[in-house]
Design a protein around this motif. Structure first.
Motif, PDB file in Angstrom:
ATOM      1  N   GLN A 159       0.821  -1.206   0.000  1.00  0.00           N
ATOM      2  CA  GLN A 159       0.000   0.000   0.000  1.00  0.00           C
ATOM      3  C   GLN A 159       0.858   1.261   0.000  1.00  0.00           C
ATOM      4  OE1 GLN A 159      -3.591  -0.415   2.740  1.00  0.00           O
ATOM      5  NE2 GLN A 159      -2.334  -2.122   3.454  1.00  0.00           N
ATOM      6  N   ARG A 162       2.461   1.854  -3.397  1.00  0.00           N
ATOM      7  CA  ARG A 162       1.474   2.380  -4.348  1.00  0.00           C
ATOM      8  C   ARG A 162       1.224   3.864  -4.104  1.00  0.00           C
ATOM      9  NH1 ARG A 162      -4.359  -0.372  -4.405  1.00  0.00           N
ATOM     10  NH2 ARG A 162      -4.240   0.284  -2.216  1.00  0.00           N
ATOM     11  N   LEU A 184      -3.924  -5.109  -2.550  1.00  0.00           N
ATOM     12  CA  LEU A 184      -3.339  -4.138  -1.632  1.00  0.00           C
ATOM     13  C   LEU A 184      -2.457  -3.109  -2.337  1.00  0.00           C
ATOM     14  CD1 LEU A 184      -2.415  -6.569   1.274  1.00  0.00           C
ATOM     15  CD2 LEU A 184      -4.079  -4.699   1.394  1.00  0.00           C
ATOM     16  N   GLY A 185      -2.135  -3.358  -3.597  1.00  0.00           N
ATOM     17  CA  GLY A 185      -1.362  -2.362  -4.323  1.00  0.00           C
ATOM     18  C   GLY A 185      -0.131  -2.861  -5.024  1.00  0.00           C
ATOM     19  N   HIS A 291      -4.382   6.014   2.947  1.00  0.00           N
ATOM     20  CA  HIS A 291      -3.396   5.393   2.060  1.00  0.00           C
ATOM     21  C   HIS A 291      -3.061   3.971   2.505  1.00  0.00           C
ATOM     22  CE1 HIS A 291      -2.877   9.062  -0.120  1.00  0.00           C
ATOM     23  NE2 HIS A 291      -2.379   9.726   0.908  1.00  0.00           N
ATOM     24  N   ILE A 292      -3.161   3.701   3.808  1.00  0.00           N
ATOM     25  CA  ILE A 292      -2.873   2.370   4.344  1.00  0.00           C
ATOM     26  C   ILE A 292      -4.080   1.891   5.136  1.00  0.00           C
ATOM     27  CG2 ILE A 292      -1.486   1.057   5.999  1.00  0.00           C
ATOM     28  CD1 ILE A 292       0.897   2.744   5.222  1.00  0.00           C
TER      29      ILE A 292
END
Length: 325
Positions: A159, A162, A184-185, A291-292
Motif C-alpha cells: 500500500q 502504491r 493491496l497495491g 493510504h494504508i
C-alpha cells in the motif's frame, strides 16, 4: 495478579506457558500499560527458539501492543493514567495483560486509530517506514521486489509503495496470496510455488532487474534475491523466516554487479524517542489519510499464543495477526 505468556526454555511453540504473576510496578522512567491488543511477529519466534537470546529465562515475549496507561513511575512527565498509547520496540513482555516499559518507547495513539489497528501495525508499519522511507526512499516509477508481500510487513509495504507511485513486485507463496497482494497495491506478483522468481523479474523489468530487493525470508531466498538486484543495487535482508543467512562470500557482491547489502532492524532506526515518534506519526498519517488500510487477518486469544505462532510459522496467516487479552 496478572496473566502473561512466558517461556522457561527454548524450543517450539509448545514451550510457551500461560502463567500468573504479581501485578508489575513501573520504576523510574517507566509506565505500566493495560494491553487491549498485542501484535504477533516473526521476531517473537526467534526469541522463543533461541536464535535471538532473551536477557534471561524465564522470559516474557512480544514487542508490540496498544492499550491504556495504568500507572507511571517517578520521572515520567509525558504520560499519565488514562492515556491511549502504543509501542512496537519492546522490551520483551508484550504477551501479557499488563506490560511495564520505558516511557521513551511509547507513542500517543490518535483517537482515529483503534487499539487493534495499532497492535497490528506498530512494529510492522514502522518497519515498512524505515524500509521504504529511510533505507532507500522510494521514488515514483521505481520497480522493487518484495518477498512475503501478503504478510504483515508486506501488506503494508504494498500500500505504501502504491501511494508513493512505485511499482512493487510482490513474491508470494500461493495464488490466493497473489490476489491479496495485488488488491493491496502490488504492481505485479510472482507465485514462487509455481514460477521462477528470477526469470519473472527479468521479464517484468526488461532484463534490468530491481534497484532494491526487500527480503525477510533469509536463508532460502538469499541467492534468488541477489540475482534480482540490478547493478549497484541494494539487497535489504531484514528477516530470517527460513533461518539466518550465514557464510556470506563478499566476493559474490562484486561478481553480481557491485551490489550493496544491509541487515537492518527496527531498533537501529527508531533508536531515540524523537525518531520513534516521528516514524509513528508518519505511519498514523498514512492510515488516517486512507493510504494504508490495516489488514488484520487473524485474531487469537492471548492464552492461545502458541497456536497463533504455529499458524504464523506454517505460513497460514495473511496480513497482521493480533492477540487479545
Amino acid at each position: 495478579m496478572s496473566k502473561r505468556i512466558q517461556f522457561s526454555q527454548h524450543g517450539g511453540a509448545e514451550v510457551l506457558e500461560w502463567v500468573d504473576r504479581p501485578e508489575p510496578e513501573p520504576g523510574m522512567g517507566e509506565v505500566r500499560v493495560r494491553n487491549h491488543a498485542i501484535g504477533l511477529n516473526f521476531i517473537d519466534t526467534y526469541y522463543r527458539s533461541g536464535l535471538y537470546p532473551p536477557p534471561a529465562l524465564p522470559s516474557g515475549l512480544g514487542n508490540e501492543g496498544a492499550g491504556v496507561v495504568e500507572a507511571v513511575g517517578a520521572g515520567v512527565e509525558d504520560f499519565q493514567p488514562g492515556d491511549r498509547v502504543a509501542y512496537g520496540t519492546g522490551p520483551l513482555g508484550a504477551y501479557a495483560e499488563q506490560h511495564v516499559l520505558p516511557a521513551a518507547n511509547l507513542v500517543r495513539l490518535p483517537q482515529a486509530i483503534s487499539f487493534e489497528q495499532a497492535a497490528a501495525v506498530m512494529l510492522k508499519g514502522m518497519t515498512a517506514q524505515y524500509l521504504l522511507r529511510q533505507i532507500h526512499p522510494l521514488q515514483a516509477g521505481e520497480t522493487v521486489l518484495f518477498h512475503a508481500a501478503a504478510g504483515g510487513v508486506g501488506s503494508i509495504a504494498c500500500q505504501w509503495a502504491r501511494a508513493l507511485g512505485a511499482r512493487l513486485i510482490g513474491v508470494v507463496g500461493s495464488a490466493e496470496k497473489a490476489e491479496q497482494a495485488r488488491a493491496l497495491g502490488a504492481w505485479q506478483t510472482i507465485d514462487r510455488s509455481r514460477e521462477d522468481v528470477v526469470q519473472r523479474v527479468m521479464e517484468l523489468t526488461d532484463g534490468q532487474k530491481c534497484p532494491v530487493v526487500y527480503d525477510s525470508v533469509g536463508k532460502d531466498t538469499w541467492d534468488t534475491s541477489l540475482d534480482c538486484v540490478a547493478k549497484r543495487g541494494l539487497l535489504v535482508s531484514y528477516g530470517n523466516a527460513s533461518g539466518p543467512v550465514t557464510g556470506v562470500n563478499l566476493g559474490i557482491l562484486a561478481q553480481k554487479g557491485s551490489l550493496f547489502v544491509t541487515r537492518p532492524i527496527l531498533a537501529g532506526y527508531a533508536d531515540t524517542p524523537e525518531r520513534l515518534r516521528a516514524m509513528a506519526a508518519e505511519l498514523f498519517e498514512m492510515i488516517e489519510n486512507g493510504h494504508i488500510s490495516v489488514e488484520i487477518g487473524q485474531r487469537f486469544a492471548l492464552a492461545d499464543a502458541a497456536q497463533a505462532q504455529e499458524a504464523l510459522t506454517s505460513r497460514q496467516t495473511t496480513g497482521s495477526t493480533i492477540l487479545l487479552p
